[in-house]
Design an enzyme around this catalytic site. Sequence first.
Site, PDB file in Angstrom:
ATOM      1  N   ASP A 223       0.838  -1.200   0.000  1.00  0.00           N
ATOM      2  CA  ASP A 223       0.000   0.000   0.000  1.00  0.00           C
ATOM      3  C   ASP A 223       0.872   1.248   0.000  1.00  0.00           C
ATOM      4  OD1 ASP A 223       0.968  -0.210   2.594  1.00  0.00           O
ATOM      5  OD2 ASP A 223      -0.987  -0.293   3.552  1.00  0.00           O
TER       6      ASP A 223
ATOM      7  N   ASN B 165      -7.826  -0.513  13.803  1.00  0.00           N
ATOM      8  CA  ASN B 165      -9.223  -0.738  13.422  1.00  0.00           C
ATOM      9  C   ASN B 165      -9.405  -2.053  12.661  1.00  0.00           C
ATOM     10  OD1 ASN B 165      -8.010  -0.155  11.019  1.00  0.00           O
ATOM     11  ND2 ASN B 165      -9.332   1.556  10.463  1.00  0.00           N
TER      12      ASN B 165
ATOM     13  N   HIS C 148      -7.612  -3.006  10.030  1.00  0.00           N
ATOM     14  CA  HIS C 148      -7.283  -2.978   8.603  1.00  0.00           C
ATOM     15  C   HIS C 148      -6.030  -3.816   8.308  1.00  0.00           C
ATOM     16  CE1 HIS C 148      -4.605   0.943   8.666  1.00  0.00           C
ATOM     17  NE2 HIS C 148      -3.908  -0.104   9.011  1.00  0.00           N
TER      18      HIS C 148
END
Length: 258
Positions: free
Chosen positions: A67, A136, A138
């Site tokens: 990413d 969270n 991810h």
Amino acid sequence: MLPVDVVPIQDFGAKAADHLASVLRRKAEAVIGFPTGNTPLPLYQELLSRQAKGQIALGQMRAVMLDDYLGARPDQEISFRNWLDRHLFVPAGLDPRRILPIPTQPQNIAADCRDYENRLNAWGGCDLLFLGLGLNGHVGFNEPGADPDSITHVTPLSQISRQVNAAYWKHGSLSADSVPEYGVTMGLGTILRAREIILLVRGAEKAGILARTLQAEITPAIPASLLRRHARARVLCDVAAAGELKPSPPQRAQEVES
Ligand code: PGA
């Protein structure tokens, strides 16, 4: 339940490096996915130290980025490519032709994401993919609610991810507002096609989300929980991150420590 290896923090990097070493022994040019973040730093330090001692050869492997921020350029310190170059790729002596960067420039991003997927497929896909775990849940920038079948795509970043990242990059100056609003991420579908996955987790602040990832329902609301559908995914965590696992992962930790 994914297999969980709980190790003392001082062994975290070595244990992760052992996994990579065993893959490279079978296939020197294996395709390995690498995340950014605090979590994998002990792995990268261990790999560089082993290479300096002649215990591992990283030069033939092919490295895949997971990413980055939309719009980030490799010459910017905030770019994940820049970060991976500094912490792993350049000191490891990896030829840039052996690195598959995630596309970041907005002009033709949809076509560039398809090209990234095609190049990854042409390499035969990831043999081993390391992932970090967001607070969270991810993985990559697949934020809560992400499509489990998605391929590489642009995604809005959640507020919590931007806050965490702001702290990471701040050097005293960056606020959450100065972190880009969009990321580009390997999709969950692409992640789940990796032949082997290791979710790296360390630190007490990840204990709650790791417990939910492993022991609550499998749901896109916790993207990492989808890894439980993968036949060859496992977790490598330190004792602190295992602190909220039930029934009694602390016992496993003690076994490892004793
Ligand atoms: P960290 O980031 O390794 O810096 O905790 C992980 C993530 O948010 O994906």
